[in-house]
Design a protein around this motif. Structure first.
Motif, mmCIF file in Angstrom:
data_model
loop_
_atom_site.group_PDB
_atom_site.id
_atom_site.type_symbol
_atom_site.label_atom_id
_atom_site.label_comp_id
_atom_site.label_asym_id
_atom_site.label_seq_id
_atom_site.Cartn_x
_atom_site.Cartn_y
_atom_site.Cartn_z
ATOM 1 N N ASN A 45 0.850 -1.187 0.000
ATOM 2 C CA ASN A 45 0.000 0.000 0.000
ATOM 3 C C ASN A 45 0.891 1.244 0.000
ATOM 4 O O ASN A 45 2.123 1.130 -0.028
ATOM 5 C CB ASN A 45 -0.972 -0.012 1.192
ATOM 6 N N ASP A 46 0.297 2.423 0.031
ATOM 7 C CA ASP A 46 1.101 3.637 -0.085
ATOM 8 C C ASP A 46 1.942 3.921 1.147
ATOM 9 O O ASP A 46 2.766 4.833 1.155
ATOM 10 C CB ASP A 46 0.209 4.839 -0.410
ATOM 11 N N GLN A 47 1.768 3.121 2.198
ATOM 12 C CA GLN A 47 2.585 3.248 3.402
ATOM 13 C C GLN A 47 3.684 2.189 3.451
ATOM 14 O O GLN A 47 4.370 2.038 4.461
ATOM 15 C CB GLN A 47 1.708 3.155 4.650
ATOM 16 N N GLY A 48 3.834 1.439 2.349
ATOM 17 C CA GLY A 48 4.884 0.435 2.287
ATOM 18 C C GLY A 48 4.577 -0.829 3.058
ATOM 19 O O GLY A 48 5.497 -1.558 3.459
ATOM 20 N N GLN A 49 3.297 -1.153 3.253
ATOM 21 C CA GLN A 49 2.906 -2.360 3.984
ATOM 22 C C GLN A 49 2.436 -3.427 3.000
ATOM 23 O O GLN A 49 1.633 -3.135 2.105
ATOM 24 C CB GLN A 49 1.782 -2.030 4.968
ATOM 25 N N ASP A 60 8.416 -2.213 -5.100
ATOM 26 C CA ASP A 60 8.097 -0.992 -5.850
ATOM 27 C C ASP A 60 8.979 0.169 -5.409
ATOM 28 O O ASP A 60 8.909 0.629 -4.269
ATOM 29 C CB ASP A 60 6.613 -0.643 -5.643
ATOM 30 N N GLU A 61 9.813 0.649 -6.325
ATOM 31 C CA GLU A 61 10.746 1.729 -6.005
ATOM 32 C C GLU A 61 10.040 3.056 -5.772
ATOM 33 O O GLU A 61 10.616 3.966 -5.165
ATOM 34 C CB GLU A 61 11.779 1.877 -7.123
ATOM 35 N N ASP A 62 8.819 3.198 -6.263
ATOM 36 C CA ASP A 62 8.075 4.436 -6.041
ATOM 37 C C ASP A 62 7.509 4.500 -4.626
ATOM 38 O O ASP A 62 7.183 5.577 -4.125
ATOM 39 C CB ASP A 62 6.927 4.559 -7.051
ATOM 40 N N ILE A 63 7.371 3.326 -3.999
ATOM 41 C CA ILE A 63 6.831 3.279 -2.643
ATOM 42 C C ILE A 63 7.955 3.178 -1.609
ATOM 43 O O ILE A 63 7.949 3.882 -0.595
ATOM 44 C CB ILE A 63 5.844 2.102 -2.495
ATOM 45 N N VAL A 64 8.900 2.284 -1.859
ATOM 46 C CA VAL A 64 10.073 2.156 -0.988
ATOM 47 C C VAL A 64 11.310 2.393 -1.848
ATOM 48 O O VAL A 64 11.614 1.592 -2.732
ATOM 49 C CB VAL A 64 10.152 0.758 -0.325
ATOM 50 N N PRO A 80 14.973 2.541 -3.432
ATOM 51 C CA PRO A 80 15.995 1.485 -3.445
ATOM 52 C C PRO A 80 16.951 1.521 -2.257
ATOM 53 O O PRO A 80 17.269 0.476 -1.682
ATOM 54 C CB PRO A 80 16.724 1.742 -4.769
ATOM 55 N N LEU A 81 17.396 2.710 -1.876
ATOM 56 C CA LEU A 81 18.340 2.814 -0.765
ATOM 57 C C LEU A 81 17.702 2.462 0.581
ATOM 58 O O LEU A 81 18.414 2.173 1.550
ATOM 59 C CB LEU A 81 18.930 4.229 -0.705
ATOM 60 N N ASP A 82 16.374 2.495 0.626
ATOM 61 C CA ASP A 82 15.667 2.221 1.876
ATOM 62 C C ASP A 82 15.148 0.782 1.954
ATOM 63 O O ASP A 82 14.637 0.373 2.999
ATOM 64 C CB ASP A 82 14.482 3.177 2.035
ATOM 65 N N GLN A 83 15.232 0.039 0.860
ATOM 66 C CA GLN A 83 14.554 -1.252 0.794
ATOM 67 C C GLN A 83 15.119 -2.283 1.769
ATOM 68 O O GLN A 83 14.371 -3.013 2.411
ATOM 69 C CB GLN A 83 14.581 -1.784 -0.635
ATOM 70 N N GLY A 117 16.647 -1.707 4.640
ATOM 71 C CA GLY A 117 16.233 -1.301 5.980
ATOM 72 C C GLY A 117 14.765 -1.590 6.228
ATOM 73 O O GLY A 117 14.381 -2.011 7.331
ATOM 74 N N TRP A 118 13.946 -1.367 5.189
ATOM 75 C CA TRP A 118 12.506 -1.652 5.280
ATOM 76 C C TRP A 118 12.268 -3.128 5.566
ATOM 77 O O TRP A 118 11.510 -3.493 6.474
ATOM 78 C CB TRP A 118 11.849 -1.230 3.971
ATOM 79 N N ALA A 119 12.935 -3.987 4.808
ATOM 80 C CA ALA A 119 12.766 -5.428 4.969
ATOM 81 C C ALA A 119 13.321 -5.908 6.308
ATOM 82 O O ALA A 119 12.720 -6.754 6.977
ATOM 83 C CB ALA A 119 13.445 -6.171 3.819
ATOM 84 N N MET A 120 14.464 -5.363 6.723
ATOM 85 C CA MET A 120 15.062 -5.787 7.984
ATOM 86 C C MET A 120 14.233 -5.341 9.186
ATOM 87 O O MET A 120 14.228 -5.996 10.221
ATOM 88 C CB MET A 120 16.484 -5.249 8.087
ATOM 89 N N HIS A 121 13.517 -4.228 9.044
ATOM 90 C CA HIS A 121 12.620 -3.809 10.134
ATOM 91 C C HIS A 121 11.519 -4.851 10.330
ATOM 92 O O HIS A 121 11.237 -5.251 11.462
ATOM 93 C CB HIS A 121 11.998 -2.451 9.820
#
Length: 239
Positions: A27-31, A83-87, A89-92, A94-98
């Motif tokens: 979703n637009d919050q990266g969930q 989706d690079e528009d939502i998350v 690339p540089l944050d991906q 960290g997003w997954a590890m969270h």
């Protein structure tokens, strides 16, 4: 049903070698959402059952050696496109590890809840390694749980949880997924109030706690004045 059959998602994911990847719906919050989103999170949770890939020690996820996180990220990248528009690339990573860090914490908490009892002796428990847990990691977890500082903090947290004003009945399913499924069934966006009812109201129409019931009553009054139909767990209007 999404691309992967929910009954065979482990086998399907393990078979992916990187030549073809799944576009992870967010979703637009990266969930993660939708059927493939439902598969992603439990699949990620299986990492926590592999002590060589995602060790359960030390206690804090930030203290885990970065090598293990790199290996986990490699497994994810081999199978999923984010989706690079939502998350970005540089944050991906960290997003997954969270997400993985939360799942790892839940795994440790579940093991403690199952195996640690008030009468259990530390030395005895340390020798009773559960299935799919590495012996040396189990011993370190047991030593941590019985440490005086940990016991004090655990007791403090129990008191805090006992004061919770709201207790969701949605189980492991995320609010994002619930909202997405409700909108999908309805064919239109749903009000946040309706999502609240889904997770904080029992089937008999009452709130799961007095605090939740108070919120529901206030929402009913507000939406009644605005002429909005509020729906809950049963799917029937209550206004």
């Amino acid at each position: 049903m999404g691309l992967l059959n929910l009954l065979a998602w482990k086998q399907d994911l393990l078979a992916l070698d990187g030549s073809w990847k799944i576009l992870l719906p967010l979703n637009d919050q990266g969930q993660p959402i939708d059927d493939d989103g439902k598969i992603f999170v439990p699949w990620l949770g299986t990492f926590c059952h592999n002590g060589l890939l995602c060790p359960l020690v030390p206690a804090g996820w930030p203290k885990v050696d970065e090598k293990f996180k790199d290996d986990c990220w490699k497994e994810i990248k081999q199978r999923y496109l984010i989706d690079e528009d939502i998350v970005k690339p540089l944050d991906q990573k960290g997003w997954a590890m969270h997400i993985l860090g939360v799942l790892r914490r839940n795994r440790r908490t579940k093991l403690k809840k199952i195996h640690v009892r008030g009468w259990t002796k530390e030395q005895v428990l340390a020798r009773r390694t559960p299935r799919r847990v590495m012996a040396e990691q189990w011993e370190e977890m047991v030593n941590y749980w019985f440490d005086e500082k940990t016991v004090t903090l655990s007791n403090k947290n129990k008191v805090s949880r006992g004061k919770q004003k709201e207790i969701a009945i949605s189980g492991a399913e995320s609010f994002a997924q619930i909202s997405h499924d409700m909108a999908k069934d309805k064919g239109a966006p749903v009000e946040r109030a309706n999502v609240y009812l889904k997770v904080y109201r029992r089937r008999d129409g009452t709130g799961v706690t007095p605090h939740a019931q108070g919120n529901i009553t206030r929402m009913e009054e507000l939406l009644s004045r605005e002429g909005v139909r509020l729906q809950g767990e049963t799917g029937s209007g209550i206004l």
